[in-house]
Scaffold this motif. Structure first.
Motif, PDB file in Angstrom:
ATOM      1  N   PRO A   1      -2.706   1.255   5.265  1.00  0.00           N
ATOM      2  CA  PRO A   1      -1.802   0.662   4.262  1.00  0.00           C
ATOM      3  C   PRO A   1      -1.008   1.762   3.558  1.00  0.00           C
ATOM      4  O   PRO A   1      -1.580   2.743   3.077  1.00  0.00           O
ATOM      5  CB  PRO A   1      -2.742  -0.057   3.304  1.00  0.00           C
ATOM      6  CG  PRO A   1      -3.929  -0.396   4.139  1.00  0.00           C
ATOM      7  CD  PRO A   1      -4.083   0.766   5.090  1.00  0.00           C
TER       8      PRO A   1
ATOM      9  N   SER B   1      -0.332  -3.581   3.752  1.00  0.00           N
ATOM     10  CA  SER B   1       0.537  -2.759   2.898  1.00  0.00           C
ATOM     11  C   SER B   1       1.194  -3.611   1.819  1.00  0.00           C
ATOM     12  O   SER B   1       1.363  -3.162   0.673  1.00  0.00           O
ATOM     13  CB  SER B   1       1.609  -2.067   3.749  1.00  0.00           C
ATOM     14  OG  SER B   1       1.035  -1.111   4.613  1.00  0.00           O
ATOM     15  N   GLN B   2       1.556  -4.837   2.164  1.00  0.00           N
ATOM     16  CA  GLN B   2       2.190  -5.724   1.178  1.00  0.00           C
ATOM     17  C   GLN B   2       1.212  -6.058   0.053  1.00  0.00           C
ATOM     18  O   GLN B   2       1.579  -6.031  -1.134  1.00  0.00           O
ATOM     19  CB  GLN B   2       2.672  -6.998   1.856  1.00  0.00           C
ATOM     20  CG  GLN B   2       3.391  -7.954   0.905  1.00  0.00           C
ATOM     21  CD  GLN B   2       3.976  -9.155   1.627  1.00  0.00           C
ATOM     22  OE1 GLN B   2       3.885  -9.279   2.845  1.00  0.00           O
ATOM     23  NE2 GLN B   2       4.574 -10.057   0.869  1.00  0.00           N
TER      24      GLN B   2
ATOM     25  N   ILE C   1       8.503  -5.906  -5.340  1.00  0.00           N
ATOM     26  CA  ILE C   1       7.967  -5.146  -4.218  1.00  0.00           C
ATOM     27  C   ILE C   1       8.802  -5.561  -3.004  1.00  0.00           C
ATOM     28  O   ILE C   1       9.283  -6.689  -2.932  1.00  0.00           O
ATOM     29  CB  ILE C   1       6.469  -5.410  -3.976  1.00  0.00           C
ATOM     30  CG1 ILE C   1       6.227  -6.860  -3.555  1.00  0.00           C
ATOM     31  CG2 ILE C   1       5.649  -5.082  -5.219  1.00  0.00           C
ATOM     32  CD1 ILE C   1       4.840  -7.100  -3.001  1.00  0.00           C
TER      33      ILE C   1
ATOM     34  N   GLY D   1       9.521  -4.760   1.456  1.00  0.00           N
ATOM     35  CA  GLY D   1       9.169  -4.082   2.684  1.00  0.00           C
ATOM     36  C   GLY D   1      10.338  -3.292   3.242  1.00  0.00           C
ATOM     37  O   GLY D   1      11.484  -3.733   3.199  1.00  0.00           O
TER      38      GLY D   1
ATOM     39  N   ALA E   1       0.761  -2.971  -2.106  1.00  0.00           N
ATOM     40  CA  ALA E   1       1.907  -2.783  -3.002  1.00  0.00           C
ATOM     41  C   ALA E   1       1.864  -3.757  -4.170  1.00  0.00           C
ATOM     42  O   ALA E   1       2.138  -3.386  -5.319  1.00  0.00           O
ATOM     43  CB  ALA E   1       3.213  -2.957  -2.214  1.00  0.00           C
TER      44      ALA E   1
ATOM     45  N   VAL F   1      -0.138   6.843  -0.464  1.00  0.00           N
ATOM     46  CA  VAL F   1       0.622   6.511  -1.673  1.00  0.00           C
ATOM     47  C   VAL F   1       1.673   7.595  -1.891  1.00  0.00           C
ATOM     48  O   VAL F   1       1.331   8.749  -2.173  1.00  0.00           O
ATOM     49  CB  VAL F   1      -0.295   6.407  -2.912  1.00  0.00           C
ATOM     50  CG1 VAL F   1       0.525   6.044  -4.149  1.00  0.00           C
ATOM     51  CG2 VAL F   1      -1.394   5.384  -2.681  1.00  0.00           C
TER      52      VAL F   1
ATOM     53  N   THR G   1       7.796  -1.215  -6.098  1.00  0.00           N
ATOM     54  CA  THR G   1       6.938  -0.592  -5.093  1.00  0.00           C
ATOM     55  C   THR G   1       7.371  -1.054  -3.715  1.00  0.00           C
ATOM     56  O   THR G   1       7.517  -2.254  -3.474  1.00  0.00           O
ATOM     57  CB  THR G   1       5.458  -0.944  -5.337  1.00  0.00           C
ATOM     58  OG1 THR G   1       5.079  -0.516  -6.659  1.00  0.00           O
ATOM     59  CG2 THR G   1       4.563  -0.252  -4.324  1.00  0.00           C
TER      60      THR G   1
ATOM     61  N   PHE H   1       6.908   6.086   6.199  1.00  0.00           N
ATOM     62  CA  PHE H   1       6.097   4.953   6.627  1.00  0.00           C
ATOM     63  C   PHE H   1       5.872   4.941   8.141  1.00  0.00           C
ATOM     64  O   PHE H   1       5.005   4.224   8.643  1.00  0.00           O
ATOM     65  CB  PHE H   1       6.752   3.627   6.233  1.00  0.00           C
ATOM     66  CG  PHE H   1       6.660   3.312   4.763  1.00  0.00           C
ATOM     67  CD1 PHE H   1       5.793   3.996   3.935  1.00  0.00           C
ATOM     68  CD2 PHE H   1       7.439   2.307   4.217  1.00  0.00           C
ATOM     69  CE1 PHE H   1       5.712   3.702   2.579  1.00  0.00           C
ATOM     70  CE2 PHE H   1       7.363   1.997   2.871  1.00  0.00           C
ATOM     71  CZ  PHE H   1       6.492   2.699   2.047  1.00  0.00           C
TER      72      PHE H   1
ATOM     73  N   TYR I   1       6.767  -1.024   0.554  1.00  0.00           N
ATOM     74  CA  TYR I   1       5.644  -0.986   1.484  1.00  0.00           C
ATOM     75  C   TYR I   1       6.169  -1.024   2.915  1.00  0.00           C
ATOM     76  O   TYR I   1       7.330  -1.383   3.163  1.00  0.00           O
ATOM     77  CB  TYR I   1       4.674  -2.132   1.225  1.00  0.00           C
ATOM     78  CG  TYR I   1       5.276  -3.511   1.403  1.00  0.00           C
ATOM     79  CD1 TYR I   1       5.245  -4.159   2.645  1.00  0.00           C
ATOM     80  CD2 TYR I   1       5.880  -4.179   0.336  1.00  0.00           C
ATOM     81  CE1 TYR I   1       5.796  -5.421   2.804  1.00  0.00           C
ATOM     82  CE2 TYR I   1       6.433  -5.436   0.494  1.00  0.00           C
ATOM     83  CZ  TYR I   1       6.393  -6.052   1.734  1.00  0.00           C
ATOM     84  OH  TYR I   1       6.936  -7.309   1.908  1.00  0.00           O
ATOM     85  N   ARG I   2       5.316  -0.652   3.862  1.00  0.00           N
ATOM     86  CA  ARG I   2       5.705  -0.702   5.273  1.00  0.00           C
ATOM     87  C   ARG I   2       5.889  -2.156   5.679  1.00  0.00           C
ATOM     88  O   ARG I   2       4.974  -2.975   5.553  1.00  0.00           O
ATOM     89  CB  ARG I   2       4.650  -0.018   6.151  1.00  0.00           C
ATOM     90  CG  ARG I   2       5.089   0.144   7.597  1.00  0.00           C
ATOM     91  CD  ARG I   2       4.111   0.931   8.440  1.00  0.00           C
ATOM     92  NE  ARG I   2       2.816   0.267   8.510  1.00  0.00           N
ATOM     93  CZ  ARG I   2       1.706   0.776   8.031  1.00  0.00           C
ATOM     94  NH1 ARG I   2       1.715   1.950   7.414  1.00  0.00           N
ATOM     95  NH2 ARG I   2       0.566   0.138   8.134  1.00  0.00           N
TER      96      ARG I   2
ATOM     97  N   ILE J   1       2.348   2.714   0.878  1.00  0.00           N
ATOM     98  CA  ILE J   1       3.293   2.254  -0.145  1.00  0.00           C
ATOM     99  C   ILE J   1       4.057   3.438  -0.723  1.00  0.00           C
ATOM    100  O   ILE J   1       3.622   4.586  -0.618  1.00  0.00           O
ATOM    101  CB  ILE J   1       2.586   1.488  -1.287  1.00  0.00           C
ATOM    102  CG1 ILE J   1       1.619   2.408  -2.037  1.00  0.00           C
ATOM    103  CG2 ILE J   1       1.879   0.247  -0.773  1.00  0.00           C
ATOM    104  CD1 ILE J   1       1.020   1.771  -3.289  1.00  0.00           C
TER     105      ILE J   1
END
Length: 608
Positions: free
Chosen positions: A564, A527-528, A549, A551, A531, A500, A518, A558, A520-521, A566
């Motif tokens: 996971p 990860s999605q 959110i 990616g 997030a 995080v 947020t 990342f 995410y990768r 974020i």
């Protein structure tokens, strides 16, 4: 805030006396002299009324009252009023009255507060002796900062009113002393209160202005200077400020351009871009751009690097474009102090090299290439001298290269102490406060550093996770610089279950964008989902706008993570309202609680 205080004051009195028409046993002082009132003061609709003869006998006015018309002359001001009419003329300008002049018990009475306002007199109320005091001199009364000051009776230094003689009943009780309430005091007339040279890499200047109605700016040459005309600013100019050892500013001076305009002139060593930012609590900040004074493309064996001279290290945004293949480097808040150019290179992977002022705040460097090229971290050679090495490869390849440069044995883990048992026992979370040390991140209107906000929320989050039994590993727990390439390596060495990263956002459209998002990768469903869960819980906790959110596959933090991962952008530090929240410890704790709830929910709903 004075209106709040005034409202509270009359609310109290209205609860004591009938709000429409009440006689009140109030005393009245003008300075230190008590006025010998023939009748009690009258309150009408929350306004105390006083006889017109008081202004003639105690305040030096000439008063003429005939056929319901009231003419008051103060030497520098004429006030016309009419019996029963809720308006007045002050030097020819019409003003609305809350209460019209009245004839009560044979006396013409007019609203006390209106006259005090127009004359710039202070008006105090002493609860101990039930008395008003009009202060017609130039002495300033103390100023309340909020309604809380009244309710909590904060200490205020006010002139003592003459003591009331105590009767026998008074002597039986211990007197309760309350501070006088400031009902009204005139606005300060000095519109430009202070010029503060703040310096720093952006040569910041703060103009402490009481108020203004607008401004115009002019960036002039021969000589180079920034001229700012503030409209609606009264008062005198301030002494000039000579500035030493600043890369941009020579001096700062002010002058009165006309009756309503205050002119500020920043004498510059060279003409450069700037930004004006109003502060939420008043005043305006000037920030000058970084200055790029030289730049060259140097070949180092089989690789290239950009060498440049600048007043300080700017923030560099990187963009990769195709058809033709280009590496674009945008130096934010930077002015190009040399001529723009476009050169054909045709050496190695570099085909063309051009530099220009893309916008007033962005200097753009474009490298047209035959094969992918990506920048490595900026290096500082000495004061004002920098090198940006160029890596022959894609962004993903450069991230892998940088990660390989880190010796695993040099990576130290900073851990919290988990509770012996808890709902998150067995979970390892890497908490990554963004930026730090020499990298402040975004800087808010009030000078708040993003790195400080990130660390404060991170430490709170770590506490919540540790109390729930989780093992917490920090990428930093103090104000130190940690490379963006080292952060994911810390997660790998810690065998983390979750990663995080904590940040505060910023927008090119400074001051207009707000809310929580947020990252995410990209292309990682876990990860999605992580997030999405954290975003939902955080927004429910802090109630900022739920932006999105999304990616990302271009963030170093990342890359090379397998768990996971974020990045939480709690709010926009460059929005004045959200900066106030982000810097508040209470809000930081609530934000940390919201992120913790998202982590706990994701783990408990998905653990095997």
């Amino acid at each position: 805030m004075k209106r709040v205080a005034l409202f509270a004051f009359f609310l109290i009195l209205s609860a004591i006396f009938h709000p429409n028409y009440s006689h009140a046993s109030m005393r009245l002082f003008v300075g230190d002299d008590e006025v010998a009132l023939e009748n009690s003061l009258v309150m009408m609709n929350g306004n105390f009324m006083i006889p017109i003869w008081v202004f003639e006998e105690y305040l030096g006015a000439e008063v003429l009252a005939t056929d319901g018309n009231i003419h008051m002359v103060f030497g520098d001001q004429n006030i016309l009023m009419q019996l029963g009419k809720e308006s007045a003329q002050v030097d020819g300008k019409t003003h609305q009255l809350d209460v019209a002049p009245q004839l009560i018990e044979g006396e013409l009475v007019i609203p006390l507060l209106f006259i005090a306002n127009q004359r710039g007199w202070s008006l105090l109320f002493d609860q101990n002796i039930m008395a008003f005091r009009l202060e017609p001199s130039q002495k300033r009364a103390p100023q309340f900062t909020s309604l809380t000051s009244i309710l909590l009776k904060d200490s205020i230094n006010t002139p003592d009113l003459p003591p009331r003689q105590l009767d026998a009943s008074d002597a039986k009780a211990e007197p309760v002393v309350s501070e006088p309430i400031i009902v009204y005091h005139p606005e300060e007339r000095q519109g430009l209160r202070e010029i503060v040279y703040m310096g720093g890499p952006r040569s910041r200047v703060f103009l402490d202005l009481l108020s203004y109605t607008g401004y115009e700016t002019h960036l002039l040459t021969e000589p180079d200077r920034l001229v700012i005309d503030f409209n609606g600013v009264e008062g005198d100019a301030l002494p000039p400020i000579e500035v030493n050892d600043d890369p941009v500013i020579r001096s700062i001076r002010s002058s009165r351009f006309d009756e309503q305009t205050m002119r500020i002139v920043c004498d510059l060593k060279a003409s450069t871009g700037y930004r004006l930012t109003p502060w939420p609590e008043g005043g305006v900040e000037i920030e000058f751009n970084f200055q790029l004074t030289a730049i060259e493309l140097e070949e180092d064996s089989d690789s290239f690097r950009l060498r440049f001279e600048a007043s300080a290290a700017p923030i560099i945004d990187t963009v990769y474009l195709e058809e033709p293949l280009r590496l674009v480097l945008d130096l934010q808040e930077t002015t190009l102090m040399i001529r723009s150019f476009d050169r054909v290179i045709n050496q190695g992977r570099i085909a063309r090299f051009r530099v220009s002022q893309h916008t007033p705040s962005v200097t753009r460097i474009v490298l047209q290439v035959t094969e992918p090229v990506a920048p490595l971290p900026l290096e500082q050679l000495d004061q004002g001298s920098f090198v940006l090495p160029l890596f022959a490869g894609t962004p993903r390849e450069v991230h892998a290269y940088m990660a390989a440069q880190l010796e695993p044995s040099t990576i130290m883990l900073t851990e919290g102490t988990p509770a012996t048992d808890g709902v998150l026992s067995g979970l390892t979370v890497v908490v990554d406060p963004g930026h730090g040390g020499s990298d402040p991140g975004t800087i808010g209107y009030q000078g708040t550093f993003e790195k400080d906000v990130n660390l404060a929320i991170a430490l709170q989050l770590g506490e919540f996770l540790s109390q729930a039994g989780a093992r917490v590993v920090y990428t930093r727990n103090t104000d130190v610089y940690v490379s963006i390439f080292e952060r994911p390596e810390i997660a790998a060495k810690a065998n983390a279950d979750l990663y995080v990263s904590l940040h505060a956002n910023a927008s090119l459209d400074r001051g207009k964008v707000r809310g929580t998002e947020t990252l995410y990768r990209a292309q990682d469903p876990a990860s999605q989902l992580f997030a999405s869960t954290v975003q939902e819980e955080l927004v429910n906790a802090i109630t900022l706008a739920n932006r999105r959110i999304w990616g990302r596959d271009d963030l170093a933090v990342f890359n090379n993570t397998r768990m996971p991962a974020i990045m939480v952008e709690v709010g926009f530090l460059d929005h004045p309202d959200e900066e106030v929240l982000l810097r508040a410890p209470g809000f930081q704790e609530v934000a940390a609680q919201g992120i913790y709830s998202g982590i706990a929910r994701f783990y408990l709903e998905n653990k095997k």
